[in-house]
Design a protein around this motif. Structure first.
Motif, mmCIF file in Angstrom:
data_model
loop_
_atom_site.group_PDB
_atom_site.id
_atom_site.type_symbol
_atom_site.label_atom_id
_atom_site.label_comp_id
_atom_site.label_asym_id
_atom_site.label_seq_id
_atom_site.Cartn_x
_atom_site.Cartn_y
_atom_site.Cartn_z
ATOM 1 N N ILE A 31 -1.222 -5.754 -57.742
ATOM 2 C CA ILE A 31 -1.756 -5.122 -56.539
ATOM 3 C C ILE A 31 -2.920 -5.976 -56.036
ATOM 4 N N LYS A 32 -2.792 -6.503 -54.836
ATOM 5 C CA LYS A 32 -3.818 -7.415 -54.312
ATOM 6 C C LYS A 32 -4.811 -6.708 -53.403
ATOM 7 N N SER A 33 -4.362 -5.771 -52.587
ATOM 8 C CA SER A 33 -5.243 -5.109 -51.626
ATOM 9 C C SER A 33 -6.210 -4.175 -52.343
ATOM 10 N N PRO A 34 -7.540 -4.255 -52.032
ATOM 11 C CA PRO A 34 -8.515 -3.353 -52.665
ATOM 12 C C PRO A 34 -8.174 -1.891 -52.444
ATOM 13 N N GLU A 35 -7.662 -1.568 -51.250
ATOM 14 C CA GLU A 35 -7.343 -0.170 -50.975
ATOM 15 C C GLU A 35 -6.178 0.312 -51.824
ATOM 16 N N LYS A 36 -5.270 -0.585 -52.106
ATOM 17 C CA LYS A 36 -4.135 -0.196 -52.939
ATOM 18 C C LYS A 36 -4.522 -0.051 -54.401
ATOM 19 N N LEU A 37 -5.750 -0.468 -54.730
ATOM 20 C CA LEU A 37 -6.242 -0.261 -56.084
ATOM 21 C C LEU A 37 -6.698 1.171 -56.297
ATOM 22 N N LYS A 38 -6.687 1.967 -55.248
ATOM 23 C CA LYS A 38 -7.146 3.358 -55.335
ATOM 24 C C LYS A 38 -5.968 4.313 -55.142
ATOM 25 N N ARG A 39 -5.923 5.276 -56.003
ATOM 26 C CA ARG A 39 -4.943 6.345 -55.833
ATOM 27 C C ARG A 39 -5.694 7.669 -55.809
ATOM 28 N N TYR A 40 -5.252 8.556 -54.902
ATOM 29 C CA TYR A 40 -5.932 9.835 -54.725
ATOM 30 C C TYR A 40 -4.978 10.985 -55.061
ATOM 31 N N ALA A 41 -5.553 12.037 -55.595
ATOM 32 C CA ALA A 41 -4.755 13.220 -55.940
ATOM 33 C C ALA A 41 -5.613 14.471 -55.772
ATOM 34 N N LEU A 42 -4.941 15.600 -55.641
ATOM 35 C CA LEU A 42 -5.615 16.900 -55.619
ATOM 36 C C LEU A 42 -5.054 17.749 -56.744
ATOM 37 N N VAL A 43 -5.943 18.350 -57.521
ATOM 38 C CA VAL A 43 -5.547 19.257 -58.596
ATOM 39 C C VAL A 43 -6.069 20.641 -58.245
ATOM 40 N N GLU A 44 -5.159 21.585 -58.052
ATOM 41 C CA GLU A 44 -5.568 22.953 -57.705
ATOM 42 C C GLU A 44 -6.043 23.691 -58.956
ATOM 43 N N ILE A 45 -7.210 24.305 -58.866
ATOM 44 C CA ILE A 45 -7.728 25.100 -59.976
ATOM 45 C C ILE A 45 -6.942 26.408 -60.025
ATOM 46 N N PRO A 46 -6.217 26.687 -61.109
ATOM 47 C CA PRO A 46 -5.382 27.904 -61.151
ATOM 48 C C PRO A 46 -6.222 29.171 -61.042
ATOM 49 N N ARG A 47 -5.745 30.123 -60.250
ATOM 50 C CA ARG A 47 -6.437 31.407 -60.107
ATOM 51 C C ARG A 47 -5.946 32.425 -61.133
ATOM 52 N N THR A 48 -4.902 32.047 -61.876
ATOM 53 C CA THR A 48 -4.315 32.982 -62.840
ATOM 54 C C THR A 48 -4.990 32.910 -64.207
ATOM 55 N N ILE A 49 -5.960 31.994 -64.341
ATOM 56 C CA ILE A 49 -6.672 31.813 -65.605
ATOM 57 C C ILE A 49 -8.151 32.079 -65.359
ATOM 58 N N ASP A 50 -8.798 32.762 -66.297
ATOM 59 C CA ASP A 50 -10.229 33.057 -66.144
ATOM 60 C C ASP A 50 -11.008 31.769 -65.922
ATOM 61 N N ARG A 51 -11.945 31.824 -64.985
ATOM 62 C CA ARG A 51 -12.735 30.631 -64.640
ATOM 63 C C ARG A 51 -13.664 30.229 -65.787
ATOM 64 N N PHE A 52 -14.081 31.189 -66.614
ATOM 65 C CA PHE A 52 -15.044 30.919 -67.677
ATOM 66 C C PHE A 52 -14.339 31.001 -69.025
ATOM 67 N N VAL A 53 -14.313 29.892 -69.744
ATOM 68 C CA VAL A 53 -13.621 29.817 -71.029
ATOM 69 C C VAL A 53 -14.668 29.773 -72.130
ATOM 70 N N GLU A 54 -14.641 30.781 -73.018
ATOM 71 C CA GLU A 54 -15.605 30.830 -74.116
ATOM 72 C C GLU A 54 -15.107 29.943 -75.245
ATOM 73 N N LEU A 55 -15.981 29.076 -75.725
ATOM 74 C CA LEU A 55 -15.622 28.102 -76.750
ATOM 75 C C LEU A 55 -16.066 28.573 -78.129
ATOM 76 N N PRO A 56 -15.387 28.109 -79.178
ATOM 77 C CA PRO A 56 -15.808 28.481 -80.533
ATOM 78 C C PRO A 56 -17.186 27.906 -80.850
ATOM 79 N N SER A 57 -17.925 28.606 -81.710
ATOM 80 C CA SER A 57 -19.288 28.202 -82.027
ATOM 81 C C SER A 57 -19.557 28.394 -83.509
ATOM 82 N N ASN A 58 -20.326 27.449 -84.065
ATOM 83 C CA ASN A 58 -20.707 27.541 -85.475
ATOM 84 C C ASN A 58 -22.186 27.857 -85.657
ATOM 85 N N ASP A 59 -22.925 27.946 -84.558
ATOM 86 C CA ASP A 59 -24.380 28.124 -84.672
ATOM 87 C C ASP A 59 -24.876 29.464 -84.131
ATOM 88 N N GLY A 60 -23.949 30.400 -83.864
ATOM 89 C CA GLY A 60 -24.358 31.718 -83.396
ATOM 90 C C GLY A 60 -24.687 31.782 -81.917
#
Length: 703
Positions: free
Chosen positions: A179-208
């Motif tokens: 790929i020679k063109s600088p613009e062709k060195l870039k690829r763009y995408a959109l990722v939709e944030i799913p509304r079917t999953i809770d926005r806040f994910v609680e992670l495991p913890s070892n320190d209380g």
């Protein structure tokens, strides 16, 4: 009257000032910490709806080439759009500062909201497993470079705008390509944030401690998994969001049912014109410009730089984490004095009227009324209006139960209830399938009244029972919205109520009412007549005052009527939660008017109107605010309060709210949301109102 500069506050600007009061709650350190975060969510949700409805209206006026000055209170549409954008950018900046402050305070409480750069190895393994099993199957990813036309982005959905900088020699599915063109060195995408999953994910913890990662950052952490087929040097992701015009475009096809037309219009919102484009202000300039060009964003759209996270309305559902110390102390709903949920509610209502004031009182009285009507062999018919119902509504279940017991059930359901159209369509189809007779409204009018009528056969005659409310018959909102519901067997009032239901079916016939105040034909004229009576009494040297409590006052005719009353010496006290186009305290125009707004843990939703009437007060509750839409374009019902105990109760609780010097803000010409402060003992009216009813019940229990 002589024209006064700034005779009215612009409606849109006043609404933004209301939302600023919500933001004040998020900033207030006396509000529990997690509740402050939820107020930020309310602020964001309000703003989304504002752009979908109000800003969209201003934009349509601007694009039409008209100034819109008559509609917009003297403001030119294009100038107003610029003012709105400026105010919103300032508010968004302030909200981000508040969010940062809250996060620091949460950390002191052992609650950490971390991003993808702060994940430890144990949490990383959990995140990858969570992503593969729950998130990845729900993801929608759009590669933009090869698309001549981008698919319509969903209204108010959040997207991660991804930029990949590719290696010059890219290996893709086994094919090497230089790929020679600088613009062709870039690829763009959109990722939709799913509304079917809770926005806040609680992670495991070892320190209380509690660790939470937002779904957006969890996806960022897993970008390598999403784009594993691409040989990139770097990848970045920034959030964007589009808000679209929410106006319904109703199909004129006569072959379609009304439900089909509304359903089609709701789906059309997803491809309606954009009115706001919000982006992460740290996004690279080339990515931003690429998206603006690709999405067709123009100068008529409000382009607003924001923070790293959008759709902050999701903070309304921030998890409690078991931390009751960071939440409001619960207010268990109280019983209505002398109204027992275990006995027959009809027997009690036959003796006298009762007032339910939610959420201080339990909403169960409405459900009890409908359930008893469904089972009572003497009940012949039930009629009810529906504007917004809860999910899994007990109200709907009770009506279906009534049909199964042979009752004639009629429901006037408003399919065009803003943002509840889909839910109401589902309920309409469900109720219709169960045998409920449905009425879909009156052409050109929304049915916003909150009324119920039951006909019961007693000793060979029909006796009526019913209730009239200021709010929706919704168990969920009844926990956070303040609303009055009057239960009555006053036959003259209920005769009028029957006429309202008759009007739904024969709208060509305009009824006259002896007791109720009904829009669109009588509300404005009746209230103006009551105001004029106070003016006459003031001129005659008699006592004269007006006390009103409502959500909004935007109708200039009603504002002018109050100005006229003020100039004639009528003392006016106004409690207005939201938009107030009236300016109090201006010499020669409104010096006898005081107005406050109370924003606190509950949403003030009651409508109460009190007229001195020479010290024999006339008291009304109503579903209508003093807005043009409520007065002229909706079916609304206001009801007089004849029971002396209930009148006293309403006046006393109004006074409690009026004395608020903790959460009350003053309306003034500056529109600066100044808190009302004085030397009196602190009165936080919502807490004081709960104590008022608690004391009432304790007195009846002999405590």
């Amino acid at each position: 009257m002589d024209k006064v500069k700034n005779q009215y506050i612009n409606r849109e600007i006043s609404w933004l000032n209301f939302n600023a009061r919500v933001l004040q709650e998020a900033e207030d350190h006396s509000v529990p910490l997690i509740e402050r975060l939820r107020f930020l969510g309310i602020f964001s949700n309000n703003l989304d709806e504002f752009f979908k409805v109000r800003y969209a209206t201003v934009k349509r006026i601007a694009l039409s080439g008209k100034t819109g000055k008559s509609v917009l209170g003297g403001a030119k549409a294009k100038d107003l759009m610029e003012d709105i954008t400026r105010i919103v950018i300032d508010q968004q900046t302030e909200s981000l500062k508040i969010l940062g402050s809250i996060k620091k305070e949460l950390q002191k409480e052992g609650i950490f909201i971390i991003d993808e750069t702060e994940v430890d190895s144990g949490q990383g393994a959990y995140i990858k497993d969570f992503f593969l099993n729950k998130v990845s199957p729900a993801l929608a990813t759009i590669m933009l470079n090869d698309l001549t036309e981008i698919p319509n982005l969903k209204d108010s959905a959040a997207y991660l705008a991804v930029k990949m900088v590719m290696k010059p020699e890219q290996e893709l599915t086994g094919i090497k390509k230089l790929i020679k063109s600088p613009e062709k060195l870039k690829r763009y995408a959109l990722v939709e944030i799913p509304r079917t999953i809770d926005r806040f994910v609680e992670l495991p913890s070892n320190d209380g401690k509690n660790y939470i990662i937002m779904l957006d950052d969890l996806i960022r952490y897993c970008l390598g998994n999403i784009f594993s087929i691409f040989n990139y040097e770097s990848v970045s992701a920034h959030m964007i969001k589009i808000t679209r015009d929410a106006e319904l475009d109703i199909d004129s096809d006569l072959s379609k049912s009304f439900i089909e037309k509304i359903s089609s219009s709701v789906k059309g919102r997803q491809i309606s014109e954009p009115v706001r484009f919000v982006y992460d202000k740290t996004i690279e300039k080339d990515t931003l410009q690429y998206l603006i060009n690709k999405l067709g964003i123009d100068n008529n759209d409000s382009v607003i730089p924001g923070g790293r996270y959008h759709n902050r309305r999701d903070y309304m559902k921030f998890p409690s984490l078991g931390r009751t110390d960071l939440l409001y102390e619960p207010f268990p709903p109280l019983a209505v004095k002398n109204l027992n949920l275990e006995g027959s509610i009809f027997e009690r209502i036959a003796e006298k009227d009762y007032l339910q004031y939610a959420p201080y009182h339990s909403f169960s009285y409405v459900i009890k009324f409908l359930r008893e009507a469904a089972l009572d062999p003497k009940v012949r018919s039930i009629k009810l209006t529906v504007y917004r119902l809860a999910n899994n509504s007990q109200v709907a279940s009770s009506l279906i139960n009534a049909v199964k017991n042979g009752k004639e059930v009629t429901v006037q359901i408003e399919l065009q209830a803003r943002f509840d159209e889909e839910a109401n369509i589902e309920y309409a189809e469900q109720l219709q399938a169960e045998g409920v007779k449905l009425i879909f409204g009156i052409p050109g009018l929304k049915v916003h009244s909150k009324i119920c009528l039951v006909e019961r056969e007693e000793e060979g005659k029909i006796k009526r029972y019913g209730f009239i409310s200021t709010g929706n018959f919704n168990e969920t909102t009844a926990r956070i919205y303040t609303d009055y519901t009057l239960f009555t067997s006053h036959q003259s009032i209920l005769k009028d109520l029957k006429k309202v239901f008759d009007y739904f079916e024969t709208s060509y016939k305009i009824n006259k009412y002896k007791h109720l105040i009904v829009s669109p034909h009588y509300t404005k004229s009746t209230f103006k007549k009551l105001i004029r009576k106070e003016i006459e009494n003031a001129r005659a040297g008699k006592p004269a005052y007006i006390k009103v409590k409502m959500n909004a006052i935007t109708n200039y005719g009603m504002v002018d009527a109050l100005y006229e009353a003020s100039r004639n010496g009528v003392k006016i006290q106004m409690i207005v939660r939201g938009v107030c186009c009236l300016i109090p305290g201006i010499q020669g125009m409104s010096e006898n008017i005081e107005a406050i707004s109370v924003v606190d843990r509950f949403l003030e939703h009651t409508r109460l109107f009190v007229f001195c009437n020479n010290d024999d007060p006339k008291v009304y509750i109503s579903s209508a605010d003093w807005m043009t839409r409520n007065l002229d374009y909706r079916v609304e019902v206001g009801c007089p309060i004849y029971d002396t105990d209930i009148r006293k109760e309403l006046l006393e609780t109004f006074e409690i709210c009026w004395q608020d010097n903790v959460k009350a803000r003053i309306f003034n010409e500056k529109q600066d949301n100044t808190y009302r402060k004085n030397a009196k003992a602190p009165v936080r009216s919502q807490f004081a109102t709960y104590d008022y009813y608690l004391k009432k019940n304790n007195q009846i229990n002999g405590e």
